[in-house]
Design a protein around this motif. Structure first.
Motif, short mmCIF file in Angstrom:
data_model
loop_
_atom_site.label_atom_id
_atom_site.label_comp_id
_atom_site.label_asym_id
_atom_site.label_seq_id
_atom_site.Cartn_x
_atom_site.Cartn_y
_atom_site.Cartn_z
N ARG A 55 0.83 -1.21 0.00
CA ARG A 55 0.00 0.00 0.00
C ARG A 55 0.87 1.26 0.00
O ARG A 55 0.61 2.22 -0.73
CB ARG A 55 -0.89 -0.06 1.25
CG ARG A 55 -2.06 0.88 1.30
CD ARG A 55 -2.86 0.59 2.57
NE ARG A 55 -3.94 1.50 2.78
CZ ARG A 55 -5.21 1.26 2.50
NH1 ARG A 55 -5.57 0.09 2.01
NH2 ARG A 55 -6.14 2.15 2.70
N THR A 56 1.91 1.22 0.81
CA THR A 56 2.82 2.36 0.90
C THR A 56 3.67 2.48 -0.37
O THR A 56 3.84 3.57 -0.91
CB THR A 56 3.74 2.20 2.13
OG1 THR A 56 2.91 2.14 3.30
CG2 THR A 56 4.69 3.37 2.26
N ALA A 57 4.19 1.34 -0.85
CA ALA A 57 5.07 1.35 -2.02
C ALA A 57 4.35 1.89 -3.26
O ALA A 57 4.96 2.58 -4.08
CB ALA A 57 5.61 -0.05 -2.29
N LEU A 58 3.06 1.58 -3.36
CA LEU A 58 2.30 2.05 -4.52
C LEU A 58 1.72 3.45 -4.29
O LEU A 58 0.98 3.96 -5.12
CB LEU A 58 1.18 1.05 -4.87
CG LEU A 58 1.68 -0.29 -5.40
CD1 LEU A 58 0.52 -1.25 -5.64
CD2 LEU A 58 2.48 -0.11 -6.68
N LYS A 59 2.06 4.03 -3.13
CA LYS A 59 1.68 5.41 -2.80
C LYS A 59 0.16 5.63 -2.84
O LYS A 59 -0.33 6.62 -3.39
CB LYS A 59 2.40 6.41 -3.72
CG LYS A 59 3.92 6.32 -3.64
CD LYS A 59 4.56 7.45 -4.38
CE LYS A 59 6.07 7.41 -4.43
NZ LYS A 59 6.80 6.94 -3.32
N TYR A 60 -0.56 4.68 -2.22
CA TYR A 60 -2.01 4.85 -2.14
C TYR A 60 -2.37 6.06 -1.29
O TYR A 60 -1.79 6.28 -0.23
CB TYR A 60 -2.69 3.60 -1.54
CG TYR A 60 -4.14 3.87 -1.23
CD1 TYR A 60 -5.08 3.90 -2.24
CD2 TYR A 60 -4.56 4.17 0.06
CE1 TYR A 60 -6.41 4.20 -1.98
CE2 TYR A 60 -5.87 4.48 0.34
CZ TYR A 60 -6.79 4.50 -0.69
OH TYR A 60 -8.09 4.82 -0.42
N VAL A 61 -3.34 6.87 -1.75
CA VAL A 61 -3.90 7.99 -0.98
C VAL A 61 -5.42 7.94 -1.12
O VAL A 61 -5.95 7.47 -2.13
CB VAL A 61 -3.37 9.36 -1.46
CG1 VAL A 61 -1.88 9.49 -1.17
CG2 VAL A 61 -3.65 9.56 -2.95
N ASP A 62 -6.12 8.41 -0.08
CA ASP A 62 -7.59 8.44 -0.10
C ASP A 62 -8.15 9.49 -1.05
O ASP A 62 -9.28 9.39 -1.48
CB ASP A 62 -8.15 8.72 1.30
CG ASP A 62 -8.11 7.51 2.21
OD1 ASP A 62 -7.94 6.37 1.72
OD2 ASP A 62 -8.27 7.70 3.43
#
Ligand code: SF4
Length: 110
Positions: A55-62
């Motif tokens: 989730r962090t590596a793919l730079k997920y944001v809401d």
């Protein structure tokens, strides 16, 4: 009524307003809304450390910076069920906001 009673009454009044403000903030947070129109989809209970890392590596944001590239328009998005604010994703585990985005965005076929 003396000055001490007036001062105590003013203090209690301010205390009540402060409690109301804190209650209002808690109510907004409890309804699952983040800033703007983006739901807050950050409850990662039950998500493994490896999946959190993805989730962090793919730079997920809401809240996507690009309205044309939001999870709701991504072919990998799975819509929320039962009136939930957050859906899911075939790549990233955990709750996903329809207004979110990550580096694996793949537009739905037109
Ligand atoms: S791949 Fe990324 S952009 Fe697409 S639904 Fe999943 S988190 Fe959203």
């Amino acid at each position: 009524m003396n000055a001490e009673n007036t001062s105590r009454r003013a203090f209690m009044s301010r205390l009540g307003l402060g409690a109301l403000s804190i209650g209002a903030i808690a109510a907004v947070q409890a309804c699952g809304k983040g800033g703007g129109d983006a739901p807050k989809c950050d409850d990662l209970t039950g998500v493994s450390d490896a999946d959190k890392a993805t989730r962090t590596a793919l730079k997920y944001v809401d809240n996507s910076a690009d309205p044309a590239k939001v999870c709701g328009k991504c072919q990998l998005y799975t819509a929320p069920e039962g009136g939930a604010a957050c859906g899911g994703c075939k790549v990233i585990k955990g709750p996903i906001a329809p207004t979110g985005n990550c580096q694996s965005f793949a537009p739905k076929a037109a």
